[in-house]
Design a protein around this motif. Sequence first.
Motif, mmCIF file in Angstrom:
data_model
loop_
_atom_site.group_PDB
_atom_site.id
_atom_site.type_symbol
_atom_site.label_atom_id
_atom_site.label_comp_id
_atom_site.label_asym_id
_atom_site.label_seq_id
_atom_site.Cartn_x
_atom_site.Cartn_y
_atom_site.Cartn_z
ATOM 1 N N HIS A 58 0.872 -1.416 -0.003
ATOM 2 C CA HIS A 58 -0.038 -0.058 -0.019
ATOM 3 C C HIS A 58 0.842 1.224 0.100
ATOM 4 O O HIS A 58 1.874 1.133 0.534
ATOM 5 C CB HIS A 58 -0.754 -0.133 1.180
ATOM 6 N N HIS A 59 0.472 2.247 -0.882
ATOM 7 C CA HIS A 59 1.084 3.608 -0.862
ATOM 8 C C HIS A 59 0.561 4.476 0.200
ATOM 9 O O HIS A 59 -0.737 4.801 0.022
ATOM 10 C CB HIS A 59 1.047 4.202 -2.230
ATOM 11 N N HIS A 82 -6.227 -4.150 3.024
ATOM 12 C CA HIS A 82 -5.739 -3.062 1.613
ATOM 13 C C HIS A 82 -7.162 -2.474 0.985
ATOM 14 O O HIS A 82 -7.331 -1.346 0.870
ATOM 15 C CB HIS A 82 -4.739 -3.775 0.695
ATOM 16 N N HIS A 86 -8.563 1.490 1.318
ATOM 17 C CA HIS A 86 -9.082 2.326 -0.050
ATOM 18 C C HIS A 86 -10.533 2.500 0.011
ATOM 19 O O HIS A 86 -10.878 3.517 -0.368
ATOM 20 C CB HIS A 86 -8.666 1.474 -1.244
HETATM 21 ZN ZN LIG Z 1 -3.165 1.052 -1.451
#
Ligand SMILES: [Zn+2]
Length: 123
Positions: A58-59, A82, A86
Amino acid sequence: MSTEKPSDKLDRIVAQAHRARDEREKGYRERALKMYPWICGRCSREFTRENLQELTVHHRNHDHDFNPADGSNWELLCIYCHDNEHSRLIDSGYGETAIDAQKTDVTHNPFANLGAMLKGKKS
Ligand SMILES: [Zn+2]
Ligand SMILES: [Zn+2]
């Protein structure tokens, strides 16, 4: 002589773009997996080589092109956490999206002049 159809060319461009993206993702994923223990940052589920495909990168700032070498923008999350991460953000941003859609409706409404047109016909 070229027998190449335009659609073939497009297919190739799309395939190239996908490959470039895959390679880029593979690059930071491998680096992140080397850097961090194979544990989900949310639910603390541990991963092994057998189920490693369910561990994703994940960013933190949601910019997939921002991959600093120190890994500060990466967080290892299982696919479920994840997804949650989001959808939570999509939920909180929903209000903005609705406002944008309204704005778009006002400026690009194809029926904006319909009332005036109908009135014009009647009189
Ligand atoms: Zn992500
Ligand atoms: Zn998790």
